[in-house]
Structure formats: C-alpha cells, structure tokens
Design a protein around this motif. Sequence first.
Motif, short mmCIF file in Angstrom:
data_model
loop_
_atom_site.label_atom_id
_atom_site.label_comp_id
_atom_site.label_asym_id
_atom_site.label_seq_id
_atom_site.Cartn_x
_atom_site.Cartn_y
_atom_site.Cartn_z
N VAL A 100 -9.22 -7.67 -6.80
CA VAL A 100 -9.55 -6.41 -6.00
C VAL A 100 -9.40 -6.68 -4.22
CG1 VAL A 100 -11.80 -5.57 -5.39
CG2 VAL A 100 -11.39 -6.22 -7.76
N LEU A 101 -9.47 -7.96 -3.85
CA LEU A 101 -9.42 -8.37 -2.61
C LEU A 101 -7.71 -7.78 -2.16
CD1 LEU A 101 -11.04 -9.44 -0.20
CD2 LEU A 101 -10.25 -11.72 -0.88
N ARG A 102 -6.75 -7.95 -2.90
CA ARG A 102 -5.76 -7.81 -2.63
C ARG A 102 -5.48 -6.07 -2.16
NH1 ARG A 102 -0.63 -9.50 -5.99
NH2 ARG A 102 0.20 -8.21 -4.21
N MET B 35 1.03 3.41 -5.28
CA MET B 35 1.81 2.73 -4.49
C MET B 35 1.82 3.30 -2.96
SD MET B 35 5.99 2.22 -4.69
CE MET B 35 5.60 1.29 -6.25
N VAL B 36 1.62 4.62 -2.89
CA VAL B 36 1.57 5.25 -1.37
C VAL B 36 0.26 4.92 -0.84
CG1 VAL B 36 1.39 7.41 -0.42
CG2 VAL B 36 3.34 7.25 -2.07
N ARG B 37 -0.75 4.66 -1.70
CA ARG B 37 -1.78 4.59 -1.13
C ARG B 37 -2.16 2.91 -0.58
NH1 ARG B 37 -4.17 8.53 -4.57
NH2 ARG B 37 -5.20 10.24 -3.34
N LEU B 38 -1.69 2.09 -1.26
CA LEU B 38 -1.50 0.76 -1.04
C LEU B 38 -0.76 0.67 0.15
CD1 LEU B 38 -1.52 -0.95 -4.62
CD2 LEU B 38 -3.64 -0.74 -2.98
N ALA B 39 0.47 1.23 0.23
CA ALA B 39 1.49 1.05 1.12
C ALA B 39 1.00 1.41 2.61
CB ALA B 39 2.78 1.65 0.82
N TYR B 40 0.35 2.73 2.61
CA TYR B 40 0.23 3.48 3.99
C TYR B 40 -1.14 3.36 4.41
CZ TYR B 40 5.05 4.93 3.46
OH TYR B 40 6.63 4.70 3.25
N ASN C 85 -3.40 0.99 3.00
CA ASN C 85 -3.86 -0.46 3.01
C ASN C 85 -2.92 -1.18 3.64
OD1 ASN C 85 -6.08 0.26 1.72
ND2 ASN C 85 -6.57 -2.02 0.71
N GLY C 86 -1.64 -0.78 4.14
CA GLY C 86 -0.81 -1.72 4.92
C GLY C 86 -0.18 -2.80 3.96
N TRP C 87 0.06 -2.82 2.68
CA TRP C 87 0.87 -3.66 1.71
C TRP C 87 2.35 -3.45 2.37
CZ3 TRP C 87 -0.42 -4.59 -3.78
CH2 TRP C 87 -1.88 -4.89 -3.90
N SER C 88 2.77 -4.60 2.24
CA SER C 88 4.49 -5.06 2.45
C SER C 88 5.06 -4.53 1.18
CB SER C 88 4.56 -6.53 2.80
OG SER C 88 4.61 -7.02 1.64
N ARG C 89 6.44 -4.16 1.48
CA ARG C 89 7.42 -3.85 0.15
C ARG C 89 7.09 -4.89 -0.47
NH1 ARG C 89 6.15 -0.08 3.10
NH2 ARG C 89 7.19 1.63 4.00
N GLU C 90 7.22 -6.07 -0.23
CA GLU C 90 7.44 -7.27 -1.17
C GLU C 90 5.98 -7.42 -2.16
OE1 GLU C 90 8.11 -7.26 2.06
OE2 GLU C 90 10.22 -7.61 1.85
N GLU C 91 4.99 -7.22 -1.33
CA GLU C 91 3.74 -7.27 -2.08
C GLU C 91 3.57 -6.12 -3.11
OE1 GLU C 91 0.12 -8.93 1.01
OE2 GLU C 91 1.17 -7.02 1.28
N LEU C 92 3.86 -4.81 -2.84
CA LEU C 92 4.14 -3.78 -3.85
C LEU C 92 4.99 -4.14 -4.66
CD1 LEU C 92 4.30 -0.81 -1.30
CD2 LEU C 92 2.33 -1.59 -2.76
N ALA C 93 6.29 -4.65 -4.57
CA ALA C 93 7.25 -5.11 -5.64
C ALA C 93 6.58 -6.00 -6.70
CB ALA C 93 8.55 -5.65 -5.10
#
Length: 202
Positions: A58-60, A160-165, A167-175
């Motif tokens: 959840v924290l991620r 993916m869009v919400r986490l990336a833009y 929440n600021g997740w990197s492409r590596e974290e999303l992968a």
Amino acid sequence: MKSDPNPPFNTPSEGQQPAAALATPEQVASLIARVARQDRQAFEQLYRQTAPKLLGTVLRILRDRGWADDVVQESYLNIWQKAEQFDAGRSSPITWLVSVARNKAIDELRKHPTGRTTTSDELDDLAGKQATAQEHLEGRQAVNHLNRCIDELEKDRQDMVRLAYLNGWSREELASHFDQPVNTVKTWLHRALKQIKRCLEP
C-alpha cells in the motif's frame, strides 16, 4: 454462519506496526480459513504475520505512511468480512491478501488523485490563499474531465497512468509492479497519453 461486520481488534496506527512473523503459505491459508469461520484469534495472528507485507504494498502506491496505515486497516476489515471468498486453488494466500490491499489502495488513489483531503485546520490556515469559487469550480471540472478520460483506458493502463503521473512512480517501478519490460511500460504510457489527449480535446 452470519458474518460479523466488525474486525475483532483495532489495527495499530503509525509507529505501532507489528514486526513481521514468519509463516508458510499453508499456515496463512489455514488462518484465512479460520477467519472465514469468524475466529478472532486467527484474525489477530493473520494480522501480525501479514500486515508488514500489505503495508509495504500500500505504501508503494500511496507514498504516505498515515494514509497507507488507514488503508491497511480498511483492507483487514475487508479480509475479515470476505475471508470465505479465498480460493486456494486460484491464488496463493499472500497473493490474495496483497490483492485486497492493492485494490483498496488503488480505489483510494482514484478517489483522491492528488492526495488525501486536507484537514479542516489546514484549510483554515490556508483560507487567505485560496482561489476564487469560480476557479475552484473550473479546476474541479478539469479534474473530473481528466478522470473520466483516464477511466476510458483499459484497467491496467488506468492504474499505470495514475501511478506514473499522479504518484510519481518511475518506469522501472511500474515495470516491476505490472511484471512487464520497461520498454513495454513506456509504450503503454505513450499510447495512453495520446488517448487521453484526444479525449480532452474540445
């Protein structure tokens, strides 16, 4: 058996999270089965043994410890109420528990894409700096329009869009999170943004 809607104890708040305990998948599955029969002792054991794992998940997603703690508590309430739905033939017990928490966290992110609602005290402190009501309305309408456009994407692309833009997740974290190559994540995001841009055009 009639389900008790209330969990048998209050889960710890920030700073009181239990230390992780070692448990085999079989032991966790056994605890879930006992929780399905409204076994309160089993529920406490399940919480102590699995809460750190769920908190990490959840924290991620939320990137806010207090918010994550609240969502973990709500997740265990769902687990208490829906333990009988666990099917060991479809997923491992930890995967099922993490899925409950992850879905709850993503639901929270959809409800509050820019973060959890500001408290009344904070609003009072910022009262002199607030924009006009008309600006607020226009801003809210823009956010609602954006959310509607995101909701038109495929489920994984929405998350993916919400986490990336948001929440600021990197492409590596999303992968890692979506179990896809980094290049695939980049392609999906590029296509999703093009679709959103078309949706937002007047």
